[in-house]
Structure formats: C-alpha cells, structure tokens
Design a protein around this motif. Structure first.
Motif, PDB file in Angstrom:
ATOM      1  N   VAL A  12     -28.540   9.265  -2.502  1.00 20.04           N
ATOM      2  CA  VAL A  12     -27.127   9.085  -2.824  1.00 20.04           C
ATOM      3  C   VAL A  12     -26.987   8.417  -4.183  1.00 20.04           C
ATOM      4  O   VAL A  12     -26.202   8.841  -5.035  1.00 20.04           O
ATOM      5  CB  VAL A  12     -26.420   8.246  -1.724  1.00 20.04           C
ATOM      6  N   THR A  56     -32.450  16.259   2.081  1.00 19.90           N
ATOM      7  CA  THR A  56     -31.563  15.196   1.600  1.00 19.90           C
ATOM      8  C   THR A  56     -32.284  13.882   1.343  1.00 19.90           C
ATOM      9  O   THR A  56     -31.702  12.969   0.804  1.00 19.90           O
ATOM     10  CB  THR A  56     -30.407  14.946   2.587  1.00 19.90           C
ATOM     11  N   VAL A 102     -26.474  15.667  -1.301  1.00 14.19           N
ATOM     12  CA  VAL A 102     -25.471  14.844  -0.627  1.00 14.19           C
ATOM     13  C   VAL A 102     -24.354  15.722  -0.058  1.00 14.19           C
ATOM     14  O   VAL A 102     -23.849  15.472   1.035  1.00 14.19           O
ATOM     15  CB  VAL A 102     -24.921  13.770  -1.587  1.00 14.19           C
TER      16      VAL A 102
END
Lengths: 279, 384, 295
Positions: C33, A123, C271
C-alpha cells in the motif's frame, strides 16, 4: 419408486457422459506418456499407442539423464517444501486453534487470519520478494517453507478449531483439575484425541503446498529450490519437443495427490466442506 | 503424598471450614446464574447441592472447581482464598457426569494421571494406583481402555482418579445420572461407604432428591440461583423452609393444601374443605408453635407428608384424628400403597400399608398425624 | 483458571500464528500500500524513492489496458464460477440418484480436483495443441471440423478455452458440497412432494434448490475469490496472450512488477485488486453468516 425406461436411459447416459468428461483428459495424459513420439505427432492422432513406451519414466527416475536430474531435484524440493511447511503450519496452528476453540479468542481474528489467504498473493508478494532478496534468502527451500507455512496456517487453524470444538470439553477440564498445565493437556489429552483431524489437516495442507505455483515461480530460480509445478511449467515451455515427456512428468506429479485423494476421499471431502462452507 | 499428615493435623486442630463460599455471584451478560450464594462445610462433610435443572448448582460446583470464573464474591478452600486460582492449584478432585476419562490412556494411566502430572516416581505411582484399584475393586481392569468398560466401571475409574491424589475436597457433578436405575442404587451405597471410610470432604451435585437424602450430611437446596435452605437431610425433610423445598424433597411430594387455621386454646384448629357437599375436615394440632399461635386466624397453606395420612393399624397413629375419606385412585407400590384423596381443593396422597385391601372408589378411615405438620404463608410460601 | 492468566495464555497460544501471518502477509501488504504512493522501481542499485501521492492510482484507473485486464478477470471469474455452479449441481443431482456404478463415479469425480493446477494447465495445453492436439484430432475424426484449429491462438477464444480447463478441475469441489447438502434433505420431504404430485423440476425448484442454496452460495463465493486471482493456469497455457487476450489482473500486475520492474505503479494495481478482493471476502463472510442463520 420405479424409473421409466426413458429415465433410466437418460440417467445412465448422463453418468457415462460425466465419466468420459472426468476421465478422458487423464486417460489421454497417461496414454501420451506411454505413446511413441511418432504416434503423438501423427495427424489425426493415433489414439492407442502402437507400442507401449515406458522409456520416459525410466529417464525421469534416472539421475544421470538431464530430464531425470531436473525432475528428481524438483521432486525432492517439492517433498521438502510441502512436508516442511505442513509440519510448521501444524505446530503453529494447533495452539492457535486451541485458543480459538477453548480460550475464547475472538473469531473476528480468525476471520482476519482467513482473509490473509483469500487476498491474491500478488498484493503482497513484491515486498516479500524484496525482503528475502535483501536477506539473500531467495532461491532457498527454507524461504519457500516459511512462506508456505503462512499460506497453510489459516486453513489449518480453521480446520483444527472446528475439530477441537467437537471434542468433549470435560475431558480437558478433568486434566486441568488433575493439575495439568495447558501445554501438558494439549500434548497428552487433546492431541491424541484430535489425531484423525490432524491427519486430515496434514493431508490437505500437503496437497495445497504440493500444488502451489505462484510463490515458487517468483522465489526460486534453479534446481536447488525449484518445485515440481515450476519444473513442469519449465518443461512445457522449454525446448522439449517430445510431448510425451511433459505428459509423463504430469502423470508422476499427479500420482501422489491422486492416490491420497482416492484413499482418503471421505476425509478430504469433509475437510473441504468444513473448510469452505461452515462458518 | 507428603502433605497428608500435615493436612490431617490441620483439620484436627482447627474448626475452620474446609470450604467457604461467600456472596458468590455469577452472571453471563444479563443472565444471573448465581445470586449472592454463601455456603460453608467442615472437613468430613458430605454436602449435596440439589435442585431442579437450571438452578445453578452445577455452575456453583464449576466455580468451586475453578472451571467457571466468578463474577463477584470469594471462595476459600482450607482457609486459602482460591477465587482466582487455577483449578490445578486448588488441591481438589472432580468426578464428572460424563466421567471424562482420557480415552487414549489405560485405566491405570487414567487413575495415575494426576500423579504423573506431579512427577511422582513410577514405582510410587503404581503402588497408589493399585491401592485405589483395590479399594474400588477394579484391579483386573487396570490395563484396559475406557472404551472397553461398562458405565459402572467407568464411574469407578473416574472416582479412582479423584481418590488417588487424596485432595482436600472432592467435587462430584451428577456422577450417577448416566447409570441405569439399579446400578445407581448400588453406586450410591458405594459412594456413601467410601465417604464413611475415608472421611473425605465432598461436594456433590444432583437433581435427584433421593440421592441427596441418602448421601448427604448436609443438603443445600437451590432454585433460580438462590439457596432455599441449608440443613441436614432430616431438617430439610421435616422442616422445609418453604413450599418449594417441601415440594421438591421427598417422594411422593409433600401434600400442600389450603386450610383455615384458628387457635382453640393451646391447640390449632385446622379446617379443611372437602368437595361434593361433604363436611369439612377438622383437625387439631396440639403443638402449633409460637408462629402460628400469635397469628390471626385465617387461611394458611399446610404441609403434610404422605406418611402423615395413613390407614388404621399402620405405624403409631393417633386414632382420634381419623376420618372417612373417599379414595380417588389407589396405587399399590409393594411396600406401600398410595391413595389419592381430594382434600382442600387439591389432590393429596396418603401412604397406606402395603398389604391394605382397598380399591379405588372405596371410602375408608384415614388417620391424620399432625406431629410433623408444616405451616406456610399462603402468599410468600415461606415456613411459619 | 483465573481471568488474567487465561487471557494471557490465549495470546501466548496465538502468538506464533500472529507472528508468522504478520511477517509474511500483513506487513508486506501494508508495504505494498505504501509503495503504491511512490515511484519505486525494482533495481539493483540504490534509488531515490519519491512520494507521488495518488498519481499511480490516477494512472491505473485511466489505463485502458489495466481496466481491460480487470474486465477480463471478471469475465473469467463469472463464467467459470457460473459453469462450475451449474455443472456442480447437475453432477450432484446425478450422484444423488441410485444407479449401478454410482460409487465408482463418486470416487473418480475427485480426480480432477487432485490434479495439480499446473499439470492441469499443461495437459489442456497439450489437448488444445494446434498441430498435434487431441481436441483437434477428435473433432476432425468425428467430423465436427474440417481442419485443425489453433484453439489458444485466437484472442477471442483463448480465454474461453482456459475457462473450460479451469472448470474441469474445479467442478468436483462444488459438486461434492452440493451433494453433501442434498444428502441432508430428509427423504420424506421429497417423497411427500412426489405423492402430492410435484414433478421432478418442481421438486428440485421448490425443495432441493432452497435447501442447498446456503452452502452453494458460500462455496461459489469462495470459488469466486479464488478465480479472481487466477494466475497459474494463464501463465502456463497462454502467458496472457495471444495479444493480451487472456491477460488477467494478477498476470498484469505480475508483468508490471517482474517484466517492467515498476513496483510503484504495480503496487497501485495490486491495491485495486486487493480492494475488489476485499469486497468479495466480505461477501463470503456475509454468506457464511446468512447460511448459519438459515441452518
């Protein structure tokens, strides 16, 4: 209490089964590493080597051999990366742990620290990759050390915090009373008392870094920085046709953590328990 | 250190208190540990903070030492406001209950730690360490590790660490409570001797009222974060400010009983009920003081130390105030014999001669000495 | 120490740690993000990056391949953690009995944990080898199979074979923690229950299990968090194959980034993975708090 014959039988059978399940893959890995290629490719297998062949180990520690060259370079990189990252993580973690333990730093912040290592690295790895790429810092041991120290830091902080918590606070108060600064007290009083904890934290951190694969895969591209896990993945995916070579690399990569784990089992198990269960 | 001389001069010329605590409060959330505490001591005083556990005495010491942040109020040491000063900069030393020796350093390094922090040269440090070691008779121990020492030796090392710097103020936090009973008495004497010899200013926390009595030049009795009484040991013992202090200080405790007090001329007539149809006891206090004389007659609580109730031929007694009493229980304690008597609806303790020949169940004459009687308000418990 | 200097000092002590973690994890995560709302790609040349709003997410959440990868990851996670839990408790029960050689078993149990993940993956790949693997040979010699099988070649079976390898490496941790918890059960409690006539199952069910459930819950959630990010073992054993049969979420995102070079859409997958992980992490903290309240 006396056990019935049946219960004893069941107990020892279970123990035997567990021993086999635990050891068989490892024993087979070792056997593969010393069996001749012919033994390894017979159908069905020749379980016990017809002759003990240690030549692969010889090749792996020979710089002039291709496989040896790759293995030794990866070994060097792994030692540097894991060692460097452990050192930096500890240097940063100890003051932070002290702040959490003795200076009332909010535990919520510590949980945020810990959450960063629980997030899958996928991530946030791409921005990192692009940043390091932009800085021309890819494929460098230093880069991997920096990334690894961030990976080790939360756990090391956590472990050190729980260990500082149980040190007698009066000893530090005595040092402050005697006029010592926090830095002086940390160095002269807290660190010597926390030495066993530091050793345990170092060991666990080193093992985690030694094991790491994902970042190394993404951030390194050749012998100058590739670590052992990446090298092993390469070996196993590559053109090597002798599975014994792969096995012997695996055995060598397993030896350091296995020896540490056996020798310092008590340390490690209590460290793992503290790290995973206690809040 | 270099400021020794200056310090001595300063304390000699000024009568400023070496420590002044003003309106100090400390709360943890809603929990108020210290409530508006004020206390001051002069240089050379040995102040003992005494009270039951949870009374706030250790918190007060922590505030003075700078280990605990104060909620409000201020603290001055030698005229300087140190309320928000680091402990390191208060020029004080502390002896901890657990001794808090540095386990990784030798005894000598422990004692010299404060000097090492202050970068005193090694030679001077060693000289001071050996002086202190000589004073405390621990010279042979200097190279040992704290773990190799007995409790009493650790105690000495902890004191040595405090003494070596010659600070303005010494703080002792229940320093003897981890020692066995015998050693505690020895060390108590030793601390007293040190104080007399060094004329140091000391603040000493204990829950042991005997330690307080024997050591202090000034006692502060605390309860529930409030100072109950400040005074010399003699004042605290003879004229306790309230029933709590009367009960807490002294062993066995002061006898507190209900009595009817009326004025009979200049004397106070004190009538104490007895059980089992026995006639009440009538005592006379020739000097009841203004507080009693001006009070309407009625039930009060009176306090009599056990030594005010004694057998004939003991000490100097007023043989006139003598009554036969039934001894419920007799407890010989060597130098004294204590007897429990039922009086005024409660059990009171009489302190008799050690060699008196009495048994439980005997009825013997007991002399009452009212020269040090205390009167307390029956509701508030305050001294009258 | 005064309140002001104390709290300032706290931040001085924390500063290096906060700096390292911010730079290496927090800020890159925020960047991910941000990227997830763009059409960014990984290229060597200057590129025009456009803000495209939720488009990536709409794509991601309707992408059957990604949803399948998520499902596969959950299957991997649930089955391997479940097996580790059962096996871990069983092993702890065994190691909590007195028998000759127990110390030896207690010592060697740590070995699978010590084996590096990659070595574990390589070793099991060799064991599963379709032509020369030990598993084939063993089962053939024992008469369980008639001919060699390609264990990792079947899309439906491959993931289960990977799970077995993962369980082998990770059950020791669970077993040690279960054992540590069991060792704190007062012996008198179990003896009293035995005298009262409670059988072995009853004792386990009504004393041992409730006693160890707190720590077990915490360690199993922690294992869940780790299993959910599974990558290394997949990379070495199957590379997500055969025919995507072992392609887990992390591997899927990895390919989107480094094979297809689509960082925008890869970031939106990342995400989503992060969101699921966040739920697991919160569950972990809830588990710890529950465990401590119970203790």
């Amino acid at each position: 209490m006396h056990r019935s014959l049946f219960a004893s039988f069941a107990l020892y059978s279970a123990a035997l089964l567990l021993t086999l399940f635990t050891l068989a893959p490892l024993v087979w890995l070792v056997l593969m590493s010393i069996s001749s290629p012919n033994d390894l490719t017979s159908v069905p297998l020749n379980w016990w080597p017809t002759e003990v062949d240690l030549s692969r180990y010889g090749h792996l520690v020979d710089l002039n051999n291709g496989a040896g060259h790759r293995f030794l370079a990866a070994l060097r990189n792994s030692l540097l990366t894991a060692g460097g990252a452990t050192l930096i993580a500890l240097i940063v973690a100890v003051p932070a742990a002290y702040a959490f333990s003795r200076r009332g730093a909010s535990l919520a912040l510590l949980f945020v620290f810990l959450a960063t290592i629980m997030m899958p690295p996928i991530t946030y790895v791409l921005p990192l990759y692009e940043i390091f790429g932009g800085l021309g810092a890819l494929n460098k041991t230093t880069t991997l050390i920096i990334v690894y120290s961030a990976m080790l830091l939360p756990f090391a902080t956590w472990l050190m915090k729980s260990n500082i918590d149980v040190l007698p606070v009066e000893i530090e108060q005595a040092a402050f009373m005697e006029g010592a600064s926090t830095a002086f007290t940390l160095r002269r009083v807290v660190l010597p008392l926390a030495l066993p904890a530091i050793a345990a934290t170092c060991m666990l951190s080193f093992l985690v870094a030694w094991d790491e694969f994902f970042y190394a895969l993404i951030f390194t591209s050749d012998l100058s920085a590739k670590t052992l896990p990446v090298a092993i993945a390469d070996f196993s995916a590559g053109r090597v046709t002798d599975y014994g070579v792969i096995a012997s690399v695996g055995v060598l990569a397993t030896l350091p953590p296995a020896i540490l784990a056996i020798c310092f089992q008590r340390f490690i198990v209590s460290g793992l328990a503290a790290g995973s269960v206690k809040g | 250190m270099t400021n020794n001389l200056q310090k001595k001069e300063r304390t000699a010329v000024s009568s400023n208190p070496i420590l002044a605590v003003e309106n100090l409060s400390k709360s943890y959330g809603d929990l108020r540990i210290l409530k508006d505490v004020s206390v001051a001591i002069e240089a050379g005083d040995f102040l003992v903070l005494v009270g039951p556990s949870g009374c706030g005495k250790s918190t007060l010491l922590g505030c003075i030492g700078g280990l605990t942040e104060v909620t409000s109020g201020n603290i001055q040491i030698d005229g300087q406001d140190v309320t928000h000063t680091d402990p390191a900069k208060r020029d004080i030393a502390m002896v901890f209950q657990s001794y808090a020796l540095f386990p990784n350093m030798s005894v000598g390094d422990n004692i010299g730690f404060g000097l090492e922090v202050r970068k005193v040269p090694k030679a001077e440090r060693d000289k001071k360490i050996s002086q202190v070691a000589e004073l405390l008779k621990i010279e042979p121990l200097l190279d040992r590790a704290p773990a190799q020492l007995s409790g009493g030796q650790r105690q000495r090392v902890a004191m040595g660490r405090a003494l070596v710097r010659d600070p303005k103020l010494f703080l002792f936090d229940e320093p003897l409570s981890n020692l066995d009973a015998k050693l505690r008495v020895t060390m108590r004497t030793e601390i007293k001797r040190l104080h007399q010899r060094l004329n140091a200013s000391i603040i000493y926390v204990t829950h042991d009222q005997i330690e307080a009595m024997t050591l202090a030049t000034k006692i502060v009795v605390m309860k529930d974060g409030v100072i109950q009484q400040v005074g010399t040991p003699r004042e605290i013992y003879d004229t306790p400010a309230n029933i709590f202090v009367a009960d807490f200080m002294g062993s066995p405790a002061m006898n507190i009983l209900v009595a009817d007090v009326t004025m009979d001329g200049l004397m106070a007539r004190i009538e104490i009920a007895r059980e089992d149809g026995q006639e009440p006891l009538i005592l006379y206090d020739p000097n009841p003081g203004e507080g009693i004389a001006s009070r309407p007659a009625g039930a009060l609580k009176i306090g009599l130390r056990p030594e005010a109730l004694t057998d004939l031929g003991s000490r100097s007694v007023n043989a006139e105030q003598q009554f036969d009493c039934l001894l419920d229980v007799v407890e010989p304690a060597g130098s004294d014999t204590f007897a429990v008597i039922r009086l005024g609806g409660t059990e009171v303790t009489a302190r008799m001669h050690g060699d008196v020949d009495v048994n439980s169940g005997d009825t013997v004459p007991i002399c009452f000495d009212l020269s040090k009687i205390s009167y307390f308000d029956p509701k508030s418990g305050e001294r009258l | 120490m005064s309140a002001i200097s104390r709290s300032r000092e706290k931040w001085v002590l924390l500063f290096p740690a906060i700096l390292v973690l911010s730079l290496i994890t927090v800020l890159p995560f925020l960047q991910t993000v941000w990227t997830s709302f763009t059409d960014a790609e990984i290229t060597a040349r200057e590129q025009q990056v456009n803000w495209i709003g939720l488009e990536n997410y709409i794509w991601a959440l309707t992408d059957p391949d990604f949803l399948e990868a998520l499902g596969r990851t959950m299957y991997f996670t649930v089955v391997s953690v479940g097996l580790e839990g059962v096996l871990g408790i069983a092993v702890a029960l065994l190691l909590n009995q007195k028998f000759r050689g127990r110390w030896f078993l207690r010592v060697i149990i740590i070995l699978p944990w010590a084996v590096p993940t990659i070595v574990n993956a390589v070793a099991w790949r060799l064991i599963y080898h379709p032509d020369y693997g030990a598993l084939n040979s063993l089962l053939l010699q024992l008469g369980f199979i008639d001919s060699y099988t390609s264990w990792l070649g079947d899309p439906d079976r491959a993931l289960n074979m990977v799970i077995l390898a993962d369980v082998w490496k990770n059950f020791p941790l669970v077993a040690y923690i279960a054992l540590a918890a069991m060792q704190t059960i007062p012996g008198d409690l179990l003896k009293a229950a035995a005298i009262e006539g409670a059988g072995a199952w009853k004792r386990f069910h009504s004393i041992t299990l409730p006693w160890i459930i707190g720590p077990m819950l915490v360690v199993l959630i922690l294992r869940t968090i780790e299993a959910f990010r599974v990558f290394d073992i997949i990379y070495v054993m199957t590379r997500g194959g055969p025919s995507d049969g072992t392609k887990t979420a992390s591997f899927y995102v990895y390919q989107e980034y480094f094979s297809y070079l689509r960082s925008g859409s890869g970031a939106s997958y990342a995400v989503v993975v992060a969101g699921i992980s966040a739920v697991l992490i919160l569950a972990y903290y809830a588990g710890i708090r529950r465990d401590q309240r119970g203790a």
